[in-house]
Design an enzyme around this catalytic site. Structure first.
Site, PDB file in Angstrom:
ATOM      1  N   ASP A 195       0.862  -1.185   0.000  1.00  0.00           N
ATOM      2  CA  ASP A 195       0.000   0.000   0.000  1.00  0.00           C
ATOM      3  C   ASP A 195       0.895   1.230   0.000  1.00  0.00           C
ATOM      4  O   ASP A 195       1.889   1.270   0.728  1.00  0.00           O
ATOM      5  CB  ASP A 195      -0.900  -0.005   1.239  1.00  0.00           C
ATOM      6  CG  ASP A 195      -2.124   0.877   1.089  1.00  0.00           C
ATOM      7  OD1 ASP A 195      -1.945   2.090   0.854  1.00  0.00           O
ATOM      8  OD2 ASP A 195      -3.249   0.364   1.211  1.00  0.00           O
ATOM      9  N   LEU A 248      -0.183   4.129   0.941  1.00  0.00           N
ATOM     10  CA  LEU A 248      -0.741   4.960   2.012  1.00  0.00           C
ATOM     11  C   LEU A 248      -1.255   6.313   1.530  1.00  0.00           C
ATOM     12  O   LEU A 248      -1.409   7.245   2.320  1.00  0.00           O
ATOM     13  CB  LEU A 248       0.277   5.160   3.150  1.00  0.00           C
ATOM     14  CG  LEU A 248       0.712   3.885   3.884  1.00  0.00           C
ATOM     15  CD1 LEU A 248       1.695   4.219   5.002  1.00  0.00           C
ATOM     16  CD2 LEU A 248      -0.483   3.105   4.430  1.00  0.00           C
ATOM     17  N   TYR A 271     -13.764   6.569 -13.922  1.00  0.00           N
ATOM     18  CA  TYR A 271     -13.510   5.499 -12.954  1.00  0.00           C
ATOM     19  C   TYR A 271     -14.024   4.153 -13.461  1.00  0.00           C
ATOM     20  O   TYR A 271     -13.338   3.135 -13.378  1.00  0.00           O
ATOM     21  CB  TYR A 271     -14.159   5.841 -11.607  1.00  0.00           C
ATOM     22  CG  TYR A 271     -14.113   4.714 -10.607  1.00  0.00           C
ATOM     23  CD1 TYR A 271     -12.908   4.344 -10.020  1.00  0.00           C
ATOM     24  CD2 TYR A 271     -15.273   4.030 -10.246  1.00  0.00           C
ATOM     25  CE1 TYR A 271     -12.860   3.301  -9.097  1.00  0.00           C
ATOM     26  CE2 TYR A 271     -15.228   3.000  -9.325  1.00  0.00           C
ATOM     27  CZ  TYR A 271     -14.023   2.646  -8.758  1.00  0.00           C
ATOM     28  OH  TYR A 271     -13.973   1.605  -7.844  1.00  0.00           O
ATOM     29  N   LYS A 276     -11.672   0.863 -14.201  1.00  0.00           N
ATOM     30  CA  LYS A 276     -11.867  -0.416 -13.509  1.00  0.00           C
ATOM     31  C   LYS A 276     -12.158  -1.545 -14.490  1.00  0.00           C
ATOM     32  O   LYS A 276     -11.877  -2.715 -14.199  1.00  0.00           O
ATOM     33  CB  LYS A 276     -13.004  -0.302 -12.487  1.00  0.00           C
ATOM     34  CG  LYS A 276     -12.709   0.565 -11.288  1.00  0.00           C
ATOM     35  CD  LYS A 276     -11.488   0.116 -10.505  1.00  0.00           C
ATOM     36  CE  LYS A 276     -11.742  -1.139  -9.690  1.00  0.00           C
ATOM     37  NZ  LYS A 276     -10.568  -1.491  -8.858  1.00  0.00           N
ATOM     38  N   ASN A 282     -22.369  -1.251  -3.944  1.00  0.00           N
ATOM     39  CA  ASN A 282     -21.950  -0.145  -3.075  1.00  0.00           C
ATOM     40  C   ASN A 282     -21.543  -0.684  -1.706  1.00  0.00           C
ATOM     41  O   ASN A 282     -22.398  -1.023  -0.887  1.00  0.00           O
ATOM     42  CB  ASN A 282     -23.088   0.868  -2.927  1.00  0.00           C
ATOM     43  CG  ASN A 282     -23.273   1.695  -4.175  1.00  0.00           C
ATOM     44  OD1 ASN A 282     -23.663   1.169  -5.223  1.00  0.00           O
ATOM     45  ND2 ASN A 282     -22.976   2.980  -4.100  1.00  0.00           N
ATOM     46  N   ARG A 302     -29.601   2.129  -4.751  1.00  0.00           N
ATOM     47  CA  ARG A 302     -28.317   1.453  -4.807  1.00  0.00           C
ATOM     48  C   ARG A 302     -28.434   0.105  -4.082  1.00  0.00           C
ATOM     49  O   ARG A 302     -29.369  -0.121  -3.316  1.00  0.00           O
ATOM     50  CB  ARG A 302     -27.205   2.296  -4.160  1.00  0.00           C
ATOM     51  CG  ARG A 302     -26.928   3.623  -4.862  1.00  0.00           C
ATOM     52  CD  ARG A 302     -26.353   3.441  -6.248  1.00  0.00           C
ATOM     53  NE  ARG A 302     -26.037   4.713  -6.904  1.00  0.00           N
ATOM     54  CZ  ARG A 302     -26.845   5.353  -7.713  1.00  0.00           C
ATOM     55  NH1 ARG A 302     -28.067   4.874  -7.969  1.00  0.00           N
ATOM     56  NH2 ARG A 302     -26.479   6.480  -8.292  1.00  0.00           N
TER      57      ARG A 302
END
Length: 308
Positions: free
Chosen positions: A31, A33, A140, A144, A169, A207
């Site tokens: 990661d 961060l 986005y 993806k 979600n 959603r």
């Protein structure tokens, strides 16, 4: 089994790391961060502060040689993707390609990739199943989806096994601490601050809200199942933003009423997943009700902000 979790200090990734360690897996975390938090890093994992787009990633693979990679490192904010499409695509697309190259070089047995409902765009029909046309309407969603194509190509050309999980979600504890928050986090933050929650449009948009622990369960099942498949992970239940706001108001015992703003361009009106494939292939089903999940999430934020 040694598992590398990219984004393992982030919201979803850190929960996966915790469960893997609880189940006895050897876990490595990568990661940078940027949105992950040091507080989320499990002390029993081996942590590397690396960026998936950089050369350091190959050094990590050379040293650790993971058998399985669970890939959650990403630029996950839709609004950032619209403002900074180069950054978004470099992280989500080129970062994933860099990761895939490392997987091939160091003989990774399987990749589990966290994809998104955003790849579908505005639904043509409901519930959305895995055969639904892919037509992302945000940068986005594009960034993806493109990695899914690369993953399938690497499978065909290099025999890299994979499972792609497309999330609805996701909400739960640790969401929004540094990165993209999601509507549950945003509502909770305003209720705790004594401010009215903000709703864009009329609030009747729906959603499919899935609790983070159910997402964790799906990832662990995918370690051994769902090879070569794309699988939706949600609840199969539509919840309107107005309904969500009302449920949170009851949990907070608040008199605050939502403030309605102009609709945001590109917001999808209705969305809910068909999760039949996840049930049939992974043997997975959502176990945490919305009421229980919201209460656990709110308890986390109350404790966190009480300390602050």
């Amino acid at each position: 089994m040694k598992v590398l979790v990219t984004g393992g200090a982030g919201f979803i990734g850190s929960h996966i790391v915790d469960r893997l360690i609880l189940e006895g897996y050897e876990v490595v975390v990568a990661d940078n961060l940027s949105t992950g938090s040091p507080a989320n890093i499990n002390a029993e994992s081996r942590f590397y502060q690396v960026d998936i787009t950089g050369d350091d990633l190959q050094d990590l693979f050379a040293k650790e040689k993971p058998e399985v990679v669970i890939h959650h490192a990403a630029q996950a904010d839709v609004q950032v993707s619209q403002r900074e499409p180069v950054f978004d695509s470099m992280t989500n697309i080129l970062g994933t390609v860099n990761l895939l190259q490392c997987c091939i070089t160091y003989n990774v047995k399987k990749l589990i990739y966290a994809s998104s409902a955003a790849v579908y765009g505005a639904p043509c029909y409901l519930p959305v199943d895995e055969n639904h046309p892919v037509n992302p309407i945000s940068n986005y969603g594009i960034s993806k989806y493109v990695p899914e194509l690369y993953i399938k190509a690497f499978h065909k050309n290099f025999n890299l096994n994979y499972t792609i999980l497309r999330y609805a979600n996701v909400y739960g504890p640790r969401q929004g601490l540094k990165g993209e928050g999601g509507v549950v986090f945003l509502f909770a933050r305003r209720f705790l601050a004594g401010e009215p929650p903000l709703i864009y449009g009329d609030g009747e948009q729906t959603r499919d809200f899935v609790f983070v622990e159910d997402i964790v369960n799906a990832n662990l099942l995918a370690l051994e199942q769902g090879d070569g498949m794309v699988i939706n992970i949600g609840t199969g239940a539509q919840v309107s933003v107005n309904d969500l706001c009302s449920r949170l108001r009851e949990i907070f015992k608040s008199d605050l009423r939502a403030e309605y703003l102009e609709p945001r361009p590109g917001d999808i009106k209705k969305s809910v997943f068909d999760i039949s494939l996840a049930k049939n292939v992974l043997g997975w089903q959502p176990l945490v009700s919305l009421e229980t999940g919201l209460r656990q999430t709110i308890e986390f934020y109350r404790d966190l902000w009480r300390e602050v």
